[in-house]
Design an enzyme around this catalytic site. Sequence first.
Site, PDB file in Angstrom:
ATOM      1  CD  GLU A 103      56.369 -35.626 -35.111  1.00  0.00           C
ATOM      2  OE1 GLU A 103      56.031 -36.816 -35.038  1.00  0.00           O
ATOM      3  OE2 GLU A 103      56.402 -34.871 -34.103  1.00  0.00           O
ATOM      4  CD  GLU A 104      56.028 -33.073 -31.063  1.00  0.00           C
ATOM      5  OE1 GLU A 104      54.932 -33.655 -30.931  1.00  0.00           O
ATOM      6  OE2 GLU A 104      57.094 -33.550 -30.656  1.00  0.00           O
ATOM      7  CG  ASP A 144      57.517 -29.327 -34.487  1.00  0.00           C
ATOM      8  OD1 ASP A 144      58.204 -30.248 -34.988  1.00  0.00           O
ATOM      9  OD2 ASP A 144      56.299 -29.454 -34.260  1.00  0.00           O
ATOM     10  CG  HIS A 147      54.846 -34.335 -26.150  1.00  0.00           C
ATOM     11  ND1 HIS A 147      53.752 -34.674 -26.921  1.00  0.00           N
ATOM     12  CD2 HIS A 147      55.926 -34.489 -26.948  1.00  0.00           C
ATOM     13  CE1 HIS A 147      54.162 -35.030 -28.124  1.00  0.00           C
ATOM     14  NE2 HIS A 147      55.487 -34.929 -28.160  1.00  0.00           N
TER      15      HIS A 147
END
Length: 407
Positions: A176-177, A83, A381
Amino acid sequence: MTYPNLLDRFLTYVKVNTRSDEHSTTTPSTQSQVDFATNVLIPEMKRVGLQNVYYLPNGFAIGTLPANDPSLTRKIGFISHMDTADFNAEGVNPQVIENYDGGVIELGNSGFKLDPADFKSLEKYPGQTLITTDGTSLLGADDKSGIAEIMTAIEYLTAHPEIKHCEIRVGFGPDEEIGVGANKFDAEDFDVDFAYTVDGGPLGELQYETFSAAGAELHFQGRNVHPGTAKEQMVNALQLAIDFHNQLPENDRPELTEGYQGFYHLMDVTGSVEEVRASYIIRDFEKDAFEARKASMQSIADKMNAELGSYRVTLNLTDQYYNMKEVIEKDMTPITIAKAVMEDLGITPIIEPIRGGTDGSKISFMGIPTPNIFAGGENMHGRFEYVSLQTMERAVDTIIGIVAYKG
């Protein structure tokens, strides 16, 4: 070493939108991650030589490369997440900048740019091949660079059986994010002595300390009456939220801390005079300091309720993950091996704490010590994310060196 398929593999991965969704109740949180795992990764895992490849209901794609040297009895895992973070991931259109000249990089026609005056990390990369965004999305090097590096290492080992290696287990996982990807990780099924998340940043990162983390959800109950007749009747929930926040240490905020310093971080506030909801995250490295931060928030809530004479402040604390140092320092073998391999490759290990968490934070407490090694991403990000192809190649070198290590 150069790997001819690494760049194209990475570019293929980042063009697939696998953004996770913190509001979802499914695992994985988005169907796009399921599709990426089953339609892209699983077939390629088989093509590069992994055996016993399968997809689990927990969202992990798993595969094995058996040892080709009986004297190498370790079983080592490598894990990366599918992800991407909470930023536009649709229509990713990467730019490949060959032989970077050290100057400003225009991010497509977006009007945004990567300028060394703003992003000092660029000063490390003249002459290298950089992959950037076009300014309209993130890149997804976090953590598709890690996936591409692991896949490329397996491909190389399969093509070069003269390189003797231990058994390797590979896991590509979801979410994970948003902090839940490893919650359902099956450590018994993965069955390795230790593992590495390939989810770090610049060349040489080797990390085995993370924050310990908790979330705090606060509800402030007010009493709304007409402001013209409010004296000694109104209780303004907005003011209660302000009063609570002002009792936290003024300098214990993310933007004022670094290194081993912890913090409180106000993430969200919504409400009105009648009621307010606020969300915080709590972070610290040392267990006692972490517990003290949680206790301090509870103490403030209790004190306010006592002063108000009624139960108007409700606090719910939830632990999220813990500092994996507590597990890994009991047996530093994975750190010793990774450090030795990097040094043999001429890479200077950068051993410092992660001011965040990884899937390894949770997996370590499931019985598999799982430190983190570099994958190459910078400015992760967001639209300014980029990665060096040469750093990705060094990550592949490091993975190969770890599984071939005979010390």
